[in-house]
Scaffold this motif. Structure first.
Motif, short mmCIF file in Angstrom:
data_model
loop_
_atom_site.label_atom_id
_atom_site.label_comp_id
_atom_site.label_asym_id
_atom_site.label_seq_id
_atom_site.Cartn_x
_atom_site.Cartn_y
_atom_site.Cartn_z
N TRP A 1 54.43 41.49 22.88
CA TRP A 1 55.25 40.84 23.90
C TRP A 1 54.72 39.46 24.27
N CYS A 2 53.42 39.28 24.27
CA CYS A 2 52.83 38.00 24.66
C CYS A 2 51.62 37.74 23.78
N ASN A 3 51.15 36.50 23.80
CA ASN A 3 50.04 36.13 22.92
C ASN A 3 48.71 36.63 23.47
N PHE A 4 47.69 36.45 22.64
CA PHE A 4 46.36 36.98 22.97
C PHE A 4 45.78 36.30 24.21
N LEU A 5 46.03 35.00 24.37
CA LEU A 5 45.49 34.29 25.52
C LEU A 5 46.06 34.82 26.83
N THR A 6 47.35 35.10 26.85
CA THR A 6 47.97 35.64 28.06
C THR A 6 47.43 37.03 28.40
N VAL A 7 47.24 37.85 27.36
CA VAL A 7 46.67 39.18 27.60
C VAL A 7 45.26 39.06 28.18
N LEU A 8 44.46 38.15 27.63
CA LEU A 8 43.11 37.94 28.17
C LEU A 8 43.16 37.45 29.61
N TYR A 9 44.08 36.55 29.91
CA TYR A 9 44.17 36.01 31.27
C TYR A 9 44.61 37.08 32.26
N VAL A 10 45.59 37.89 31.88
CA VAL A 10 46.03 38.96 32.77
C VAL A 10 44.90 39.95 33.02
N GLY A 11 44.16 40.31 31.95
CA GLY A 11 43.01 41.19 32.14
C GLY A 11 41.93 40.56 32.99
N PHE A 12 41.72 39.24 32.83
CA PHE A 12 40.71 38.53 33.61
C PHE A 12 41.09 38.53 35.10
N VAL A 13 42.36 38.26 35.39
CA VAL A 13 42.80 38.26 36.78
C VAL A 13 42.72 39.67 37.37
N ALA A 14 43.11 40.67 36.58
CA ALA A 14 43.03 42.05 37.08
C ALA A 14 41.59 42.45 37.36
N ALA A 15 40.66 42.01 36.50
CA ALA A 15 39.25 42.33 36.72
C ALA A 15 38.68 41.66 37.96
N HIS A 16 39.27 40.54 38.37
CA HIS A 16 38.79 39.83 39.55
C HIS A 16 39.57 40.17 40.83
N THR A 17 40.55 41.04 40.73
CA THR A 17 41.34 41.40 41.92
C THR A 17 41.33 42.90 42.21
N LEU A 18 41.52 43.73 41.18
CA LEU A 18 41.63 45.17 41.41
C LEU A 18 40.32 45.80 41.92
N PRO A 19 39.14 45.47 41.35
CA PRO A 19 37.92 46.10 41.89
C PRO A 19 37.64 45.77 43.34
N VAL A 20 37.84 44.52 43.73
CA VAL A 20 37.55 44.15 45.12
C VAL A 20 38.56 44.77 46.07
N LEU A 21 39.82 44.89 45.63
CA LEU A 21 40.82 45.55 46.48
C LEU A 21 40.53 47.04 46.61
N TYR A 22 40.09 47.65 45.50
CA TYR A 22 39.76 49.08 45.58
C TYR A 22 38.54 49.31 46.45
N GLU A 23 37.54 48.43 46.34
CA GLU A 23 36.35 48.58 47.17
C GLU A 23 36.68 48.44 48.66
N LYS A 24 37.64 47.59 48.97
CA LYS A 24 38.00 47.35 50.37
C LYS A 24 38.85 48.49 50.92
N TYR A 25 39.72 49.06 50.09
CA TYR A 25 40.63 50.10 50.55
C TYR A 25 40.43 51.39 49.75
#
Length: 245
Positions: free
Chosen positions: A180-204
């Motif tokens: 569906w999307c190129n490798f760079l977009t997949v890496l960027y989405v994973g990078f953003v998820a890695a920098h948002t989901l853990p901190v949100l889970y730790e907080k809530y």
């Protein structure tokens, strides 16, 4: 004998005192026989804090935003790279050449500005990248690649059909997402998820674990109703054959 009885009585009194003073927590289970306490039973059986699961080092500090300036700078840099390559259609060679052009122009102006202003020429600062940066990047990449390959080989060789099918389905889903999307977009989405989901889970984490266990209990409850109403009434054929001598 009297010493053993006295020690046992003291231990029983201590346990009873602790049990009376500990406040009872509300169960999140839909069943009376299964009591799930969100503060004691974390998601997926987690017993260690999120920071420890992420490695407990500087990378975990960045992912959990312990230093907001560093984490924001890393995320901003990744976003700028993704915008340059994805939206502005730059390729890596063009970006490197333009960066070198601007760097050479800055050094040229720095060198000749002193002559135009009748001042003594100033020494141009040299940009030298240490060898440890490239060595550390190569070691980190090779370590993660070898860890992923080792994990897939262990799953393929351990003989657990469930784990094997989960790994195959995960790779298949990743292949579909990659189409569906190129490798760079997949890496960027994973990078953003890695920098948002853990901190949100730790907080809530209490709310997330509570909600997850409620969902799991509801799914289990629905499956039990389906099994009692439909699946258990399906006639099963006799699979017993003759014993081979």
């Amino acid at each position: 004998m009297s010493e053993k009885i006295t020690a046992q009585n003291l231990l029983n009194n201590l346990v009873e005192t602790i049990a009376e003073n500990v406040p009872k927590q509300k169960s999140v289970s839909f069943f009376d026989d299964e009591k799930v306490t969100p503060r004691l039973n974390r998601l997926f059986g987690r017993q260690k804090p999120v920071h420890h699961l992420l490695g407990g080092g500087k990378s975990a500090d960045v992912l959990l935003w312990r230093n907001k300036k560093i984490s924001a700078s890393v995320l901003t840099g990744a976003t700028a790279i993704w915008v340059l390559f994805e939206w502005l259609n730059y390729n890596f060679l063009s970006l490197v050449c333009f960066a070198l052009i601007f760097g050479m122009l800055a050094q040229f102006v720095w060198t000749n500005a002193s002559g135009l202003l009748n001042r003594s020429p100033s020494k141009v600062p040299r940009l030298v990248l240490p060898d440890e940066i490239f060595a550390n990047i190569g070691i980190a990449v090779s370590t993660e690649v070898n860890r992923a390959l080792g994990f897939l080989q262990d799953v393929a060789c351990e003989g657990n059909l469930k784990h094997f099918l989960v790994a195959l389905v995960s790779l298949w889903v990743a292949a579909i997402i990659g189409s569906w999307c190129n490798f760079l977009t997949v890496l960027y989405v994973g990078f953003v998820a890695a920098h948002t989901l853990p901190v949100l889970y730790e907080k809530y984490e209490d709310q997330v674990d509570d909600f997850a266990y409620k969902v799991f209990d509801q799914l289990r409850h629905n499956y039990q109703k389906l099994d009692a109403g439909v699946l258990s009434k399906i006639p099963k054929g006799k699979l017993k054959g003759k014993k081979h001598e």
